[in-house]
Design a protein around this motif. Structure first.
Motif, mmCIF file in Angstrom:
data_model
loop_
_atom_site.group_PDB
_atom_site.id
_atom_site.type_symbol
_atom_site.label_atom_id
_atom_site.label_comp_id
_atom_site.label_asym_id
_atom_site.label_seq_id
_atom_site.Cartn_x
_atom_site.Cartn_y
_atom_site.Cartn_z
ATOM 1 N N ARG A 166 0.829 -1.200 0.000
ATOM 2 C CA ARG A 166 0.000 0.000 0.000
ATOM 3 C C ARG A 166 0.863 1.250 0.000
ATOM 4 O O ARG A 166 0.612 2.200 -0.752
ATOM 5 C CB ARG A 166 -0.913 -0.010 1.231
ATOM 6 N N ILE A 167 1.888 1.257 0.847
ATOM 7 C CA ILE A 167 2.780 2.412 0.920
ATOM 8 C C ILE A 167 3.522 2.611 -0.398
ATOM 9 O O ILE A 167 3.706 3.734 -0.857
ATOM 10 C CB ILE A 167 3.776 2.242 2.093
ATOM 11 N N GLN A 168 3.917 1.528 -1.010
ATOM 12 C CA GLN A 168 4.630 1.643 -2.290
ATOM 13 C C GLN A 168 3.739 2.291 -3.346
ATOM 14 O O GLN A 168 4.177 3.188 -4.084
ATOM 15 C CB GLN A 168 5.085 0.251 -2.756
ATOM 16 N N ARG A 169 2.477 1.849 -3.437
ATOM 17 C CA ARG A 169 1.558 2.457 -4.389
ATOM 18 C C ARG A 169 1.326 3.925 -4.054
ATOM 19 O O ARG A 169 1.288 4.788 -4.931
ATOM 20 C CB ARG A 169 0.203 1.717 -4.374
ATOM 21 N N PHE A 170 1.187 4.199 -2.761
ATOM 22 C CA PHE A 170 0.974 5.557 -2.272
ATOM 23 C C PHE A 170 2.143 6.448 -2.689
ATOM 24 O O PHE A 170 1.947 7.555 -3.213
ATOM 25 C CB PHE A 170 0.849 5.479 -0.742
ATOM 26 N N ASP A 171 3.354 5.983 -2.453
ATOM 27 C CA ASP A 171 4.535 6.795 -2.746
ATOM 28 C C ASP A 171 4.735 7.009 -4.243
ATOM 29 O O ASP A 171 5.127 8.098 -4.676
ATOM 30 C CB ASP A 171 5.783 6.156 -2.145
ATOM 31 N N GLU A 172 4.471 5.995 -5.018
ATOM 32 C CA GLU A 172 4.629 6.140 -6.470
ATOM 33 C C GLU A 172 3.750 7.273 -6.998
ATOM 34 O O GLU A 172 4.163 8.058 -7.848
ATOM 35 C CB GLU A 172 4.266 4.824 -7.168
ATOM 36 N N PHE A 173 2.555 7.348 -6.455
ATOM 37 C CA PHE A 173 1.629 8.389 -6.898
ATOM 38 C C PHE A 173 2.096 9.766 -6.440
ATOM 39 O O PHE A 173 2.190 10.712 -7.230
ATOM 40 C CB PHE A 173 0.226 8.088 -6.346
ATOM 41 N N TRP A 174 2.429 9.909 -5.138
ATOM 42 C CA TRP A 174 2.701 11.227 -4.592
ATOM 43 C C TRP A 174 4.082 11.771 -4.937
ATOM 44 O O TRP A 174 4.244 12.991 -5.068
ATOM 45 C CB TRP A 174 2.508 11.231 -3.075
ATOM 46 N N VAL A 175 5.063 10.918 -5.104
ATOM 47 C CA VAL A 175 6.393 11.416 -5.486
ATOM 48 C C VAL A 175 6.321 12.138 -6.828
ATOM 49 O O VAL A 175 6.895 13.220 -7.011
ATOM 50 C CB VAL A 175 7.411 10.257 -5.529
ATOM 51 N N HIS A 176 5.588 11.560 -7.749
ATOM 52 C CA HIS A 176 5.420 12.213 -9.049
ATOM 53 C C HIS A 176 4.687 13.542 -8.888
ATOM 54 O O HIS A 176 5.080 14.564 -9.494
ATOM 55 C CB HIS A 176 4.646 11.293 -9.998
ATOM 56 N N GLN A 177 3.630 13.552 -8.067
ATOM 57 C CA GLN A 177 2.864 14.777 -7.843
ATOM 58 C C GLN A 177 3.728 15.862 -7.199
ATOM 59 O O GLN A 177 3.672 17.039 -7.596
ATOM 60 C CB GLN A 177 1.661 14.479 -6.943
ATOM 61 N N ILE A 178 4.521 15.507 -6.207
ATOM 62 C CA ILE A 178 5.351 16.488 -5.490
ATOM 63 C C ILE A 178 6.410 17.080 -6.410
ATOM 64 O O ILE A 178 6.608 18.303 -6.459
ATOM 65 C CB ILE A 178 6.000 15.831 -4.251
ATOM 66 N N LYS A 179 7.089 16.219 -7.140
ATOM 67 C CA LYS A 179 8.155 16.708 -8.024
ATOM 68 C C LYS A 179 7.594 17.626 -9.106
ATOM 69 O O LYS A 179 8.174 18.680 -9.402
ATOM 70 C CB LYS A 179 8.895 15.528 -8.646
ATOM 71 N N SER A 180 6.468 17.254 -9.681
ATOM 72 C CA SER A 180 5.901 18.099 -10.726
ATOM 73 C C SER A 180 5.376 19.407 -10.135
ATOM 74 O O SER A 180 5.476 20.473 -10.760
ATOM 75 C CB SER A 180 4.784 17.356 -11.464
ATOM 76 N N ALA A 181 4.860 19.367 -8.898
ATOM 77 C CA ALA A 181 4.394 20.595 -8.253
ATOM 78 C C ALA A 181 5.551 21.539 -7.962
ATOM 79 O O ALA A 181 5.415 22.764 -8.090
ATOM 80 C CB ALA A 181 3.656 20.249 -6.956
ATOM 81 N N LEU A 182 6.695 20.995 -7.577
ATOM 82 C CA LEU A 182 7.873 21.834 -7.343
ATOM 83 C C LEU A 182 8.334 22.492 -8.645
ATOM 84 O O LEU A 182 8.659 23.683 -8.673
ATOM 85 C CB LEU A 182 8.998 20.998 -6.729
ATOM 86 N N MET A 183 8.344 21.717 -9.712
ATOM 87 C CA MET A 183 8.819 22.262 -10.995
ATOM 88 C C MET A 183 7.822 23.257 -11.581
ATOM 89 O O MET A 183 8.214 24.254 -12.192
ATOM 90 C CB MET A 183 9.068 21.111 -11.984
#
Length: 683
Positions: free
Chosen positions: A436-453
């Motif tokens: 569950r955490i792995q799926r969670f992180d895969e989704f949010w890491v992409h969201q966070i990085k794109s939000a920063l950029m």
């Protein structure tokens, strides 16, 4: 402990019989006070003047029938039990005849053990019946008082000076069960129950200092008959005879007018006995709330079930056990917040959707609910008993896609608690946590990085309101992410993934970089900015920070950097170094979520801080929990000795705020102060 006297009348021609009754009861531990009546014609006057709890008639000593004695007793006081005693042995036929004549039982004088048992049984039954009648009378009187007050045209008003009630109107006197306001002059605290007094004192202190803006407190009025009347009391600064005073008002509430939709909702979808939604309607509302997403903070489903309730049903019966569930529901309703959703899920199960600042706040609420239930005495028919409950909690997370998952998780958590013995709070554990955490992180890491950029973070600010401290324009920084659909996502949704994937340092710097121009433009006295553990150990942070401040010419004292107590404990040496460096360069430093770790005072002793922010989970039952009040008072005293200011986190109601006034907290923040507003759209 001195035994209460047992007043009773012994009708007999022999003094030895009186001594027999007196000796039998006193040997059993009862302080018997026997009044001897030797003639039947003396009995009516004795019954009227002595208010006995028992009447004992020795049938073979006077030439009168048992039926005549029972008739006289019934005319004077039909509730007093009558026991017949005779010298000869008795059998079941004789007992039946005596009971038919009006006695509760027939006993042989030679059977002192049975005589004692019968007397104790009848005394206990008489006292229970008397207590029940008094309770019913009090309830009737309470309803009359409330109805008279609600139908009146005048608000109940009182004036207080230095804690003494000095003036009140007739409506106030009647509200508290008195005929005239002249009966009420004295300490105001005497009119309110113990659980309300700390909040009441706090509101009075705040009003006296001019720091109360007319908010209403929920208090319990202590009526002369021992009952408690729930009241909404408004506080205002005033003058009386030219002297400062505090005006207390309990407004007459107009009858509520329900529209047809509300009437239909109540009639069809709400259980009239408990006030909880029926299962089907609860699931419909839960689905709608689930789809809408959280307002702020976190949400969790609480699955509440009484422990070993089958034994309770066996003891008191099905009808009485249902009344216990009704009382349990009323107790739960007194603990929920306005935005919580609650339903009777079936049988003995209650389900609540709770919204709080953090999961820890929800756990604190559940622990307090367990304690309140365990301490409560449930009264039904002639039974008084206590029960415990088990609460299973399942958090609504980003990967919770169906209500069925949420309900199943809460039920599993509840079942584990019951298997462990009950009377506990259990939070859902998933067997596929790592997946569950792995799926969670895969989704949010992409969201966070794109939000920063793409610069899709936003800052909101939550006002920090003064209580007893200096009046300052202080704000706490709240971070939100705008997703690709344009919806704002609270930090609690994505920060756990950021922490597991080493993205906190970048987020911290974005927040600092956005806060500095905001401070330069709006000139608040102080803005609190969170630092993660990655920034605590980042040795390049200070140089970068000083460069940013110099660019804008911002006074460092407008920024207060805060770290959690948990991070400060784990990185104590680095936290101390960072705090010293920040202080040396004019910045302020704070510890947030203070008071929940193993040794919070150690951090306060070893780290130079300007503020501590007392954790919001300690606010969940602060208004009524005296042990918790003393714990928070200890933190405040320790901070005061070190000239450290205190801030209470996540304050959500006026009663908690009033207690904080009384305890001496300097500032508070939370939804009760103000909802966060986005004040900076882009960096």
């Amino acid at each position: 402990m001195t035994q209460a006297q047992v007043p009773l009348i012994v009708l007999t021609a022999r003094q030895d019989d009186v001594e027999l009754i007196n000796r039998t009861l006193r040997e059993a531990g009862h302080a018997a006070h026997c009044h001897w009546v030797a003639k039947l014609e003396q009995l009516p006057e004795a019954l009227a003047s002595r208010t006995p709890e028992l009447l004992v008639f020795f049938t073979d000593t006077l030439p009168v029938s048992l039926a005549d004695v029972a008739k006289i007793k019934a005319q004077a006081d039909g509730t007093v039990p009558l026991i017949a005693v005779q010298r000869d042995a008795v059998d079941e036929t004789a007992i039946a005849q005596a009971m038919k004549a009006g006695a509760r039982d027939l006993v042989s004088a030679g059977q002192t053990a049975r005589l004692r048992s019968v007397a104790e049984r009848e005394l206990r039954a008489f006292r229970l019946e008397r207590a029940l009648n008094q309770t019913l009378q009090s309830a009737t009187q309470y309803k009359k008082q409330l109805k008279a007050f609600m139908e009146g045209s005048v608000d109940a008003i009182a004036y207080v000076q230095e804690g003494i009630l000095v003036d009140a109107n007739q409506a106030w006197a009647e509200l508290f069960g008195h005929k005239s306001p002249d009966d009420l002059h004295g300490p105001l605290m005497d009119l309110f129950d113990g659980s309300s007094q700390v909040a009441l004192k706090g509101a009075l202190v705040a009003c006296a200092k001019g720091q109360w803006d007319g908010r209403t407190l929920k208090l319990g009025g202590a009526l002369p008959d021992g009952t408690t009347l729930p009241l909404d009391v408004k506080f205002e600064s005033a003058t009386l005879d030219g002297e400062p005073a505090i005006k207390l008002t309990v407004a007459r509430k107009p009858p509520e007018k329900s529209n047809p939709e509300q009437l239909f909702e109540q009639a069809v979808h709400v259980d009239p006995s408990t006030g909880f939604y029926h299962r089907r309607r609860f699931l419909e509302l839960l689905s709608a709330r689930f789809a809408a997403g959280p307002r702020t903070g976190v949400r969790a489903l609480a699955y509440i079930r009484p422990d070993k309730f089958g034994e309770v049903e066996d003891e008191v019966g099905p009808l009485a056990s249902e009344e216990i569930l009704v009382q349990l529901a009323q107790l739960l309703r007194s603990l929920v917040h306005d935005n919580d959703l609650y339903g009777r899920f079936g049988g003995t199960v209650f389900a609540l959707l709770l919204e709080r600042g953090t999961l820890r706040d929800i756990e604190a609420w559940a622990e307090n609910a367990l304690a309140r239930i365990a301490d409560h005495i449930f009264e039904v028919e002639q039974n008084t008993l206590s029960i415990t409950c088990t609460i299973g909690l399942a958090e609504v997370g980003p990967t919770t896609t169906r209500i069925e998952e949420l309900l199943a998780g809460a039920e599993r958590a509840n079942q584990r608690g019951r298997q462990r013995g009950g009377n506990q709070v259990v939070v859902e554990e998933t067997s596929d946590e790592s997946t569950r955490i792995q799926r969670f992180d895969e989704f949010w890491v992409h969201q966070i990085k794109s939000a920063l950029m793409e610069n899709r973070f936003r800052l909101a600010h939550l006002p920090i309101a003064p209580l007893g401290g200096e009046h300052k324009n202080m704000l706490d920084t709240v971070l939100r992410l705008v997703d690709q659909q344009g919806d704002e996502v609270p930090a609690s949704e994505f920060m756990p993934a950021a922490g597991r994937n080493r993205l906190l340092r970048a987020i911290d710097r974005w927040v600092i970089g956005a806060t500095i121009p905001f401070c330069f433009k709006t000139k608040p006295d102080c803005v609190f900015v969170k630092l993660s553990f990655e920034s605590i150990v980042d040795q390049t942070l200070l140089d970068w920070l000083l460069k940013q401040v110099r660019e804008y010419g911002l006074e460092p004292a407008r920024l207060c950097f805060q770290v959690t107590e948990e991070d400060a404990t784990q990185y104590l040496k680095q936290t101390k170094t960072l705090a010293e460096q920040l202080k040396a360069n004019g910045f302020l430093f704070a510890i947030e979520h203070f008071g929940i770790g193993r040794d919070p005072l150690r951090i306060l002793t070893q780290t130079p801080v300007h503020y501590i922010k007392i954790d919001g989970s300690l606010m969940q039952s602060l208004a009524t929990n005296h042990a918790l009040q003393e714990k928070v008072r200890g933190f405040i005293n320790a901070a005061e000795r070190r000239k450290v200011q205190t801030i209470a986190e996540r304050v959500e109601d006026a009663n908690t705020m009033a207690v904080l006034f009384q305890l001496g907290v300097g500032y508070m923040q939370g939804h009760y102060v103000h909802e966060p507003e986005v004040v900076l759209q882009e960096q």
